[in-house]
Design a protein around this motif. Sequence first.
Motif, PDB file in Angstrom:
ATOM      1  N   LEU A   1       0.827  -1.204   0.000  1.00 20.81           N
ATOM      2  CA  LEU A   1       0.000   0.000   0.000  1.00 20.81           C
ATOM      3  C   LEU A   1       0.865   1.259   0.000  1.00 20.81           C
ATOM      4  N   ALA A   2       1.906   1.241   0.818  1.00 18.16           N
ATOM      5  CA  ALA A   2       2.798   2.397   0.874  1.00 18.16           C
ATOM      6  C   ALA A   2       3.450   2.642  -0.481  1.00 18.16           C
ATOM      7  N   ALA A   3       3.865   1.562  -1.151  1.00 18.28           N
ATOM      8  CA  ALA A   3       4.505   1.708  -2.459  1.00 18.28           C
ATOM      9  C   ALA A   3       3.522   2.238  -3.496  1.00 18.28           C
ATOM     10  N   ALA A   4       2.291   1.726  -3.483  1.00 16.43           N
ATOM     11  CA  ALA A   4       1.290   2.183  -4.447  1.00 16.43           C
ATOM     12  C   ALA A   4       0.928   3.643  -4.206  1.00 16.43           C
ATOM     13  N   ALA A   5       0.808   4.035  -2.935  1.00 17.15           N
ATOM     14  CA  ALA A   5       0.492   5.429  -2.625  1.00 17.15           C
ATOM     15  C   ALA A   5       1.595   6.360  -3.111  1.00 17.15           C
ATOM     16  N   ALA A   6       2.850   5.958  -2.902  1.00 13.01           N
ATOM     17  CA  ALA A   6       3.975   6.787  -3.348  1.00 13.01           C
ATOM     18  C   ALA A   6       4.027   6.879  -4.867  1.00 13.01           C
ATOM     19  N   ALA A   7       3.776   5.757  -5.519  1.00 12.74           N
ATOM     20  CA  ALA A   7       3.864   5.727  -6.982  1.00 12.74           C
ATOM     21  C   ALA A   7       2.793   6.584  -7.644  1.00 12.74           C
ATOM     22  N   HIS A   8       1.646   6.705  -7.002  1.00 10.39           N
ATOM     23  CA  HIS A   8       0.514   7.407  -7.629  1.00 10.39           C
ATOM     24  C   HIS A   8       0.187   8.738  -6.938  1.00 10.39           C
ATOM     25  N   GLY A   9       1.037   9.155  -6.025  1.00  7.41           N
ATOM     26  CA  GLY A   9       0.852  10.456  -5.386  1.00  7.41           C
ATOM     27  C   GLY A   9      -0.381  10.546  -4.519  1.00  7.41           C
ATOM     28  N   ARG A  10      -0.757   9.445  -3.890  1.00  5.99           N
ATOM     29  CA  ARG A  10      -1.940   9.429  -3.039  1.00  5.99           C
ATOM     30  C   ARG A  10      -1.538   9.442  -1.565  1.00  5.99           C
ATOM     31  N   THR A  11      -2.534   9.704  -0.698  1.00  2.00           N
ATOM     32  CA  THR A  11      -2.282   9.854   0.730  1.00  2.00           C
ATOM     33  C   THR A  11      -2.938   8.726   1.510  1.00  2.00           C
ATOM     34  N   LEU A  12      -2.210   8.194   2.478  1.00  2.00           N
ATOM     35  CA  LEU A  12      -2.737   7.203   3.399  1.00  2.00           C
ATOM     36  C   LEU A  12      -3.017   7.890   4.731  1.00  2.00           C
ATOM     37  N   HIS A  13      -4.272   7.877   5.148  1.00  2.00           N
ATOM     38  CA  HIS A  13      -4.669   8.517   6.400  1.00  2.00           C
ATOM     39  C   HIS A  13      -4.917   7.436   7.467  1.00  2.00           C
TER      40      HIS A  13
END
Length: 333
Positions: A107-119
């Motif tokens: 999840l962390a990798a996908a969020a970083a790759a697509h510029g999204r935020t994990l709350h």
Amino acid sequence: MIQTPYLLFLGDAPDQLAAKVAQGIRDWRPENAVGQFRLPGCNVSVGLQDMTLAEAHAAGARTLVIGVANRGGVISAAWQAVLIEALEMGFDLASGLHNLLRDEPALAAAAAAHGRTLHDVRIPSVKYPIADGKPRSGKRVLAVGTDCSVGKMYTALALDAEMRARGLKSTFRATGQTGILITGDGVPLDAVVADFMAGSIEYLTPPNDPDHWDIIEGQGSLFHVSYSGVTLALVHGGQPDALILSHEPTRPHMRGLPEYAMPGLEELRDVALTLARVANPACQVIGVSVNTQHLGEDEARACLSEIEARMGLPTVDPFRHGAGRLADALSAI
């Protein structure tokens, strides 16, 4: 800030109580809930339209909220593919689980790759003090329950709404993931280090105007061996002037503990009041809140009448019938 509106992820929730986070958002912030997403085997619904990720994104949803509060707060392997797809599609993710989104490498990798935020809303954002127990101005009310998930948060939200409708000074103080997702602020109490739990509630409910009420969201139960610690932190850190007893009358046993019988309201009253008066000797029990969702209307009113006659306290289902009588009782203090 968490972007709204939300798509509520119900996963493979086994029962309605497991989806209490999604249900709370649906009931108290319906304008923020576009739809629900369910995996095969999901046995619950919060009454929203089932949507695919693409449909929800097209309808304006910007954050996929994990609306399931499962035992232990685990992000299962079955959820991973959906969560990653959501990130790839442009959703942020929000979760109140103990198992953090940021700790899942995929999840962390996908969020970083697509510029999204994990709350991860169950992460304390403040260095809380150790409680000192000193009296502070303003007034506070806390709902305490015979069990977990009996309607303490709904009681607090309904009471706050009623107080505000009357033009009275009132603030709902969130202490769990659902309340925080509803209001956008609060203390994730069960993620606070134990020595600082009571202090975090002192921090959450600071000195205020003499006629201002903090409506503190309850957690756990003093009688639940798994979660009693958070309840005691609320009782002592909140120093409530008033307690509301919360109960669900159809429970055969404590939630998740079939070998433990439910305590009676009289037992809850006596134990909770004794402990509350350690920090606030003037504390009093002012009413009973009963979650009657599993009862028909006639059954519900008969149940409320029986408890009121037995306890000698105003007894209501504040979500079903309104919190007016509880607000009356607070105003009388």
